[in-house]
Design an enzyme around this catalytic site. Sequence first.
Site, short mmCIF file in Angstrom:
data_model
loop_
_atom_site.label_atom_id
_atom_site.label_comp_id
_atom_site.label_asym_id
_atom_site.label_seq_id
_atom_site.Cartn_x
_atom_site.Cartn_y
_atom_site.Cartn_z
N TYR A 23 0.82 -1.21 0.00
CA TYR A 23 0.00 0.00 0.00
C TYR A 23 0.86 1.26 0.00
CZ TYR A 23 1.31 0.40 4.90
OH TYR A 23 2.03 0.50 6.05
N ASP A 48 3.19 6.89 4.50
CA ASP A 48 3.74 5.55 4.62
C ASP A 48 3.71 4.87 3.25
OD1 ASP A 48 4.89 3.36 5.76
OD2 ASP A 48 3.08 2.64 6.79
N TYR A 95 -7.10 7.52 13.27
CA TYR A 95 -6.46 7.83 14.55
C TYR A 95 -7.20 8.90 15.35
CZ TYR A 95 -2.64 5.05 12.72
OH TYR A 95 -1.89 4.01 12.23
N PHE A 146 -5.71 5.17 1.17
CA PHE A 146 -4.80 4.07 0.92
C PHE A 146 -4.96 3.57 -0.52
CE2 PHE A 146 -5.05 3.98 5.51
CZ PHE A 146 -3.74 3.62 5.89
#
Length: 292
Positions: free
Chosen positions: A215, A226, A271, A287
């Site tokens: 991803y 990320d 989060y 994502f």
Amino acid sequence: MILFRNKNDCFILQHKMQRFIFILFFFLMWVIAPVSARQKWVKRSDGISYKIVTKDTSKAKPVYGDHIWMHLQKIAPSKKEIFNTKIFGMENGVDMEYKVPAKQTDITTFFQKMGKGDSAVVKIPASLMDSAGSARKYYIFKIKLLDFKEKNKHESDKQIRYRQQMIIDSLAIVDYLKNNSIPQHSTDNYGNIFWRTQYGSEREVIAGDTVHLQYVGKLLNQKEFDNSYKRNQPLNFIVGKKQVIDGLDLGICNFHHGDKGILIIPSRLAYGEREAGAIPENSVLLFELDIQ
């Protein structure tokens, strides 16, 4: 008018006046000094010593069940710092539900003696914390109570912020879809937005499956936070076991094994109000998924 017989008498009087003013100054400083400057160490029967640093001992104190915001620093007997909540960079401190402690050495017991803005220093003999610890050596804790709220008030405020953030997230997602010309998309029962860009097998991803996921994680402003490809390490997890954030754990079930696609997760399923590395608080996450 005061007449002096000689210069020596004048010098003596001046010296006495200076001395009087000097003593008066320090007396006044002692009287008006904050309580914190005059507080002494208190030693409990179990050997734990503490000092509460406060300017107003009449301030309200938290009770078990309240929600508190605090900072904590832990220093080992070797004088080495081994923990400090300030490393999280949270200006409002670390928040927690104030629960009844299970151990006598639980540092949170001292919040009962503290008001908003108060600090404390606590020395706990190493023998109470380590099986081979010395009673002559101490762990030192420095704590600061930044704020606290009664439980019902905290929950009410939290629900208001939650509803407000849902609206903010929805508007941000609508703008993203419109600005990127993405008319074909779906929304699941939890609020995740998704669409498949490449179709894999006919077998849907379901709870209990183990998935291997490559991803790229981004914010809606396209800032990457990320990337598993760069690490050359896919994310492996069992669906439905809460091994990843809720939005991903639930949203992955909108895809099939072998699919590629996009999953947009609202902040409440990511989060929330917490920061997470390069992810700011209340962030909607996007994502780009490759389910292997």
